[in-house]
Design an enzyme around this catalytic site. Structure first.
Site, PDB file in Angstrom:
ATOM      1  N   ARG A  47       0.864  -1.178   0.000  1.00  0.00           N
ATOM      2  CA  ARG A  47       0.000   0.000   0.000  1.00  0.00           C
ATOM      3  C   ARG A  47       0.903   1.231   0.000  1.00  0.00           C
ATOM      4  O   ARG A  47       2.046   1.168   0.458  1.00  0.00           O
ATOM      5  CB  ARG A  47      -0.904   0.007   1.230  1.00  0.00           C
ATOM      6  CG  ARG A  47      -1.786  -1.240   1.374  1.00  0.00           C
ATOM      7  CD  ARG A  47      -2.527  -1.228   2.710  1.00  0.00           C
ATOM      8  NE  ARG A  47      -3.384  -2.402   2.854  1.00  0.00           N
ATOM      9  CZ  ARG A  47      -3.018  -3.557   3.418  1.00  0.00           C
ATOM     10  NH1 ARG A  47      -1.771  -3.680   3.883  1.00  0.00           N
ATOM     11  NH2 ARG A  47      -3.851  -4.559   3.518  1.00  0.00           N
ATOM     12  N   LYS A  72      -1.243  -2.747   7.729  1.00  0.00           N
ATOM     13  CA  LYS A  72      -2.644  -2.691   8.133  1.00  0.00           C
ATOM     14  C   LYS A  72      -2.912  -3.786   9.162  1.00  0.00           C
ATOM     15  O   LYS A  72      -2.486  -4.924   8.993  1.00  0.00           O
ATOM     16  CB  LYS A  72      -3.547  -2.878   6.911  1.00  0.00           C
ATOM     17  CG  LYS A  72      -4.999  -2.532   7.171  1.00  0.00           C
ATOM     18  CD  LYS A  72      -5.796  -2.561   5.872  1.00  0.00           C
ATOM     19  CE  LYS A  72      -7.244  -2.175   6.127  1.00  0.00           C
ATOM     20  NZ  LYS A  72      -8.031  -2.206   4.879  1.00  0.00           N
ATOM     21  N   HIS A 138      -3.283   2.355  -5.568  1.00  0.00           N
ATOM     22  CA  HIS A 138      -3.717   1.023  -5.128  1.00  0.00           C
ATOM     23  C   HIS A 138      -3.848   0.050  -6.307  1.00  0.00           C
ATOM     24  O   HIS A 138      -3.859  -1.169  -6.116  1.00  0.00           O
ATOM     25  CB  HIS A 138      -5.051   1.132  -4.385  1.00  0.00           C
ATOM     26  CG  HIS A 138      -5.172   0.158  -3.245  1.00  0.00           C
ATOM     27  ND1 HIS A 138      -4.358   0.194  -2.131  1.00  0.00           N
ATOM     28  CD2 HIS A 138      -6.003  -0.895  -3.050  1.00  0.00           C
ATOM     29  CE1 HIS A 138      -4.685  -0.784  -1.301  1.00  0.00           C
ATOM     30  NE2 HIS A 138      -5.678  -1.456  -1.834  1.00  0.00           N
ATOM     31  N   ARG A 141      -1.071  -2.443  -6.434  1.00  0.00           N
ATOM     32  CA  ARG A 141      -1.257  -3.591  -5.524  1.00  0.00           C
ATOM     33  C   ARG A 141      -2.188  -4.623  -6.151  1.00  0.00           C
ATOM     34  O   ARG A 141      -1.926  -5.822  -6.112  1.00  0.00           O
ATOM     35  CB  ARG A 141      -1.816  -3.076  -4.198  1.00  0.00           C
ATOM     36  CG  ARG A 141      -2.063  -4.130  -3.124  1.00  0.00           C
ATOM     37  CD  ARG A 141      -2.413  -3.420  -1.825  1.00  0.00           C
ATOM     38  NE  ARG A 141      -3.061  -4.274  -0.845  1.00  0.00           N
ATOM     39  CZ  ARG A 141      -2.419  -5.018   0.044  1.00  0.00           C
ATOM     40  NH1 ARG A 141      -1.097  -5.045   0.039  1.00  0.00           N
ATOM     41  NH2 ARG A 141      -3.071  -5.746   0.929  1.00  0.00           N
ATOM     42  N   HIS A 164      -3.545  -9.952   3.978  1.00  0.00           N
ATOM     43  CA  HIS A 164      -4.990 -10.040   4.161  1.00  0.00           C
ATOM     44  C   HIS A 164      -5.308 -10.951   5.345  1.00  0.00           C
ATOM     45  O   HIS A 164      -4.803 -12.076   5.414  1.00  0.00           O
ATOM     46  CB  HIS A 164      -5.674 -10.603   2.915  1.00  0.00           C
ATOM     47  CG  HIS A 164      -5.727  -9.642   1.777  1.00  0.00           C
ATOM     48  ND1 HIS A 164      -5.910 -10.041   0.461  1.00  0.00           N
ATOM     49  CD2 HIS A 164      -5.617  -8.288   1.738  1.00  0.00           C
ATOM     50  CE1 HIS A 164      -5.912  -8.968  -0.322  1.00  0.00           C
ATOM     51  NE2 HIS A 164      -5.736  -7.904   0.435  1.00  0.00           N
ATOM     52  N   TYR A 173      -9.526 -11.523  -6.470  1.00  0.00           N
ATOM     53  CA  TYR A 173      -8.613 -11.377  -7.605  1.00  0.00           C
ATOM     54  C   TYR A 173      -8.773 -12.509  -8.623  1.00  0.00           C
ATOM     55  O   TYR A 173      -8.354 -12.374  -9.767  1.00  0.00           O
ATOM     56  CB  TYR A 173      -7.165 -11.308  -7.118  1.00  0.00           C
ATOM     57  CG  TYR A 173      -6.865 -10.054  -6.340  1.00  0.00           C
ATOM     58  CD1 TYR A 173      -6.861  -8.807  -6.966  1.00  0.00           C
ATOM     59  CD2 TYR A 173      -6.616 -10.084  -4.978  1.00  0.00           C
ATOM     60  CE1 TYR A 173      -6.612  -7.642  -6.252  1.00  0.00           C
ATOM     61  CE2 TYR A 173      -6.364  -8.931  -4.259  1.00  0.00           C
ATOM     62  CZ  TYR A 173      -6.368  -7.711  -4.906  1.00  0.00           C
ATOM     63  OH  TYR A 173      -6.124  -6.561  -4.200  1.00  0.00           O
TER      64      TYR A 173
END
Length: 212
Positions: A47, A72, A138, A141, A164, A173
């Site tokens: 990110r 994150k 983004h 990514r 994640h 994805y």
């Protein structure tokens, strides 16, 4: 409760750049700092907030790894770092090491480059590459994850690289992957290449059974 049905949130399909569009974007960036910043985002799936906060010591070219500290969810993780970026790192980080920021800011307030400054540089690069409406930071990514899937990388591995918490976030994805039958290999081919499988096929070929 009100008894009203809950509105389902509309899931927006992430935008993905092709390999050619990524080269087009990076090729138009003259400042080596920003070329390295966005190259790392493409190569490692970071990110923008994670990328601007990198320290020189977070890069491990000998292990092809990059460490993302306090990403994150306030968790550390590792991602991919290709050796081809080493010359650019040596140029950008000349004279700095250890906990020095890889992308220092213009003042001591933040220590590192601000996200806003990086956003502005990205917008300039997008306009120059004629990719308006096609890319945000983004997007790099999203492109990283999608290209890994297209290359046959396991979904769980991609989940770990992206950081994640939920595999469902990563599975979106799979809808972006462009199917390429040429990349598929028959499981039987792997069986034939094994010791027992190859022996069996040679015996069958040498047998006097009926010919097709």
């Amino acid at each position: 409760g009100t008894g009203l049905p809950k509105m389902r949130r509309k899931r927006i399909t992430p935008m993905v750049l092709s390999q050619g569009e990524i080269l087009q974007l990076l090729g138009g960036i003259d400042d080596p700092r920003y070329r390295l910043l966005f190259s790392i985002m493409c190569a490692s799936g970071l990110r923008i907030g994670e990328a601007v906060r990198l320290c020189v010591a977070d890069l491990s070219p000998d292990r092809s790894q990059i460490r993302i500290r306090q990403g994150k969810g306030k968790k550390d993780r590792y991602s991919l770092f290709p050796a081809c970026l080493v010359p650019l790192v040596e140029l950008v980080a000349r004279g700095r090491s250890g906990r020095d920021p890889l992308f220092p800011g213009r003042d001591d307030k933040h220590g590192h480059l601000t996200e806003r400054a990086a956003q502005r540089a990205f917008t300039t690069a997008v306009v120059k590459a004629k990719l308006e409406g096609r890319a945000t930071p983004h997007t790099l990514r999203h492109s990283f994850a999608t290209h890994l899937l297209e290359a046959g990388t396991n979904l769980r591995v991609i989940q770990t690289l992206l950081g994640h918490a939920n595999i469902q976030t990563t599975t979106r994805y799979t809808h972006l992957v462009q199917p390429n039958p040429e990349l598929a290999t028959s499981p039987f081919a792997r069986l034939a290449n094994s010791g027992d499988g190859g022996k069996l096929l040679r015996l069958e070929t040498a047998s006097s059974g009926p010919k097709l």
